[in-house]
Design a protein around this motif. Sequence first.
Motif, mmCIF file in Angstrom:
data_model
loop_
_atom_site.group_PDB
_atom_site.id
_atom_site.type_symbol
_atom_site.label_atom_id
_atom_site.label_comp_id
_atom_site.label_asym_id
_atom_site.label_seq_id
_atom_site.Cartn_x
_atom_site.Cartn_y
_atom_site.Cartn_z
ATOM 1 N N PRO A 167 0.795 -1.236 0.000
ATOM 2 C CA PRO A 167 0.000 0.000 0.000
ATOM 3 C C PRO A 167 0.825 1.284 0.000
ATOM 4 O O PRO A 167 0.284 2.364 -0.212
ATOM 5 C CB PRO A 167 -0.811 -0.120 1.288
ATOM 6 N N GLY A 168 2.104 1.194 0.284
ATOM 7 C CA GLY A 168 2.940 2.392 0.314
ATOM 8 C C GLY A 168 3.608 2.596 1.654
ATOM 9 O O GLY A 168 3.433 1.812 2.594
ATOM 10 N N PRO A 169 4.407 3.645 1.771
ATOM 11 C CA PRO A 169 5.164 3.902 2.996
ATOM 12 C C PRO A 169 4.291 4.465 4.115
ATOM 13 O O PRO A 169 3.124 4.808 3.912
ATOM 14 C CB PRO A 169 6.209 4.916 2.544
ATOM 15 N N VAL A 170 4.913 4.585 5.272
ATOM 16 C CA VAL A 170 4.238 5.094 6.469
ATOM 17 C C VAL A 170 4.999 6.319 6.969
ATOM 18 O O VAL A 170 6.239 6.311 7.029
ATOM 19 C CB VAL A 170 4.186 4.017 7.567
ATOM 20 N N ALA A 171 4.274 7.373 7.332
ATOM 21 C CA ALA A 171 4.910 8.592 7.827
ATOM 22 C C ALA A 171 5.393 8.399 9.266
ATOM 23 O O ALA A 171 4.749 7.750 10.087
ATOM 24 C CB ALA A 171 3.928 9.758 7.761
ATOM 25 N N VAL A 172 6.537 8.968 9.560
ATOM 26 C CA VAL A 172 7.093 8.967 10.910
ATOM 27 C C VAL A 172 6.747 10.298 11.570
ATOM 28 O O VAL A 172 6.841 11.353 10.941
ATOM 29 C CB VAL A 172 8.627 8.780 10.875
ATOM 30 N N ALA A 173 6.324 10.248 12.809
ATOM 31 C CA ALA A 173 5.962 11.478 13.517
ATOM 32 C C ALA A 173 7.158 12.426 13.595
ATOM 33 O O ALA A 173 8.281 12.008 13.895
ATOM 34 C CB ALA A 173 5.466 11.144 14.920
ATOM 35 N N ASP A 174 6.914 13.718 13.329
ATOM 36 C CA ASP A 174 7.971 14.721 13.438
ATOM 37 C C ASP A 174 8.462 14.795 14.879
ATOM 38 O O ASP A 174 7.680 14.607 15.837
ATOM 39 C CB ASP A 174 7.446 16.091 13.018
ATOM 40 N N ALA A 175 9.726 15.063 15.036
ATOM 41 C CA ALA A 175 10.280 15.118 16.389
ATOM 42 C C ALA A 175 11.524 15.993 16.414
ATOM 43 O O ALA A 175 12.222 16.131 15.407
ATOM 44 C CB ALA A 175 10.632 13.718 16.884
ATOM 45 N N SER A 176 11.783 16.591 17.561
ATOM 46 C CA SER A 176 13.029 17.305 17.824
ATOM 47 C C SER A 176 13.283 17.234 19.320
ATOM 48 O O SER A 176 12.360 17.402 20.121
ATOM 49 C CB SER A 176 12.934 18.767 17.362
#
Length: 528
Positions: A167-176
């Motif tokens: 189905p495609g890639p998965v987004a990773v939550a933004d972080a800092s």
Amino acid sequence: MAAAVLVTAALPARAQDAASAAAEPFAPHDHWSRAALRRLAAAGWVDAGAALAAWPLRRSRVRRLFSTAAVAAERRGAVAAARLARAYAERFDDEFPPPASAASAADPVAGRAAPAAERRAASAEGTASMPDRLYAALRVQGGLTAHENIMRGGASVWVEGVGWVYPGPVAVADASSGVAAAAMDLAFGGLAASVSGRWSAERLEAGESYLSLATGPLDLWLGRRGWSAGAAGRDAIVLAEGTLFDGGGLAIPEGFRLPGPLASLGPVRAAVMLARMERSGPYAHPLFWAARLSISPHRSLSIGFNRASLFGGEGNGRITPRTVLLMLLGFTDTEGKASAFENQVASVDLFWHTAAWGVPLALYGEWGFDDMGFAWTHVPGIVLGAELPLVPGVPALALGVERVHFDRSCCGNPPWYQHGPLAEGWTDRGRPLGHPLGGHGHATALRWRLDLPGTGILAGGRLFRRVRHEENLFAPARRGTSHGGTLRWRLPAARRAHLDGRLEVEHGRTGWWQWSARLATELTLGSR
């Protein structure tokens, strides 16, 4: 043990002397010294087979290769290359102060090596007094890390009437967040250990933490450690740099010679690793093995063979001697073993140093295939590159160009880096194990390094153009053309302290951006 004795007998005297010295931990899996050795090999001052061995190498071996390159370049009057090799050796010793037995064998700061007889005496003396010598060093690190709009590989799903669908890639939550890390290195006789951990706001995790043993020509390890191989360096087809494996392995880094006419193949170097992964789709704890075998008919030429497999797992087919044998022989779907049992990637690579009009030049390439059968002809993955390790007039600068191509699936072979039943494909929980392009597509990159002797400044990176097609691991979210670059640097801050930085940015023609960055200061607090 008998095999170890036979291989030891086949080693040249210098290799046996080096093998008998006290052990040290391995260089960190993402350390700058790998690219530095590769650069010196491209310039002709480090044996290509030694520089292209499975990474990481023991620190004592990295140190010895830098020192040997400095001596060889100085004797030939190659002033710029000698200064560069000495600068690498000094920087390496500043970060990883050597045990007394290693320091007595060569003087990289002065750019000279002890005579062979002195090296043998130092090695024998070091071996005799090993029980009385404990090497210990503590490294601490603190800094900042951040990322935005990063994608990871997804997992295939079964669709009735269609089959396995990605189905495609998965987004990773933004972080800092802030980041802190610490590593303790120990060595005693032939034993060495390294324990490290890393903290950020996202998680607390173990870093490279292992126990290793140097016995005769063999390096053995058990624990968590990086492992990568290939002529392309960080971005190899089978195993690129960046993954830590929980398992164990062995290597013959000095190499050995085959008997009779086969001795013309030069030193044969080998390394193998077996690990347990966390999961792949529905299967928990599959096993993973990887191996590299290389020959070096001439010191300027290295030919390598790489292969790795993800196989088994709870709920998957049983792991038996027969299923493992069939997997090793390349039978993907046969009686008693379905193709769902394993996911395999393999490649052949070549690295060659030459000179054109007196200017050193390196050519390299890797030809890979996902799955077995005729994938190597029908759906190859190809990396081709050329490098100028010492740009005329600006020897501190190295330049290279690289072309990458992954074909689309056909003829019964799956898309690159994807696999139905082992649903997360050629990734570790979504992080690619292989080339960062992610399969189907092509890319062109300009690589560069700027290492300034006398300042301790080490820097490198690349500018790239990528085109990802519909079967790419990151499609459809990242499908199409993108441009970007990476930048890494290491700056001296004080004695045994340095500033590390990494920045990667990529922009797609359809308007998307992704970036990641890390800035940290590392300090070595003590040794011996």
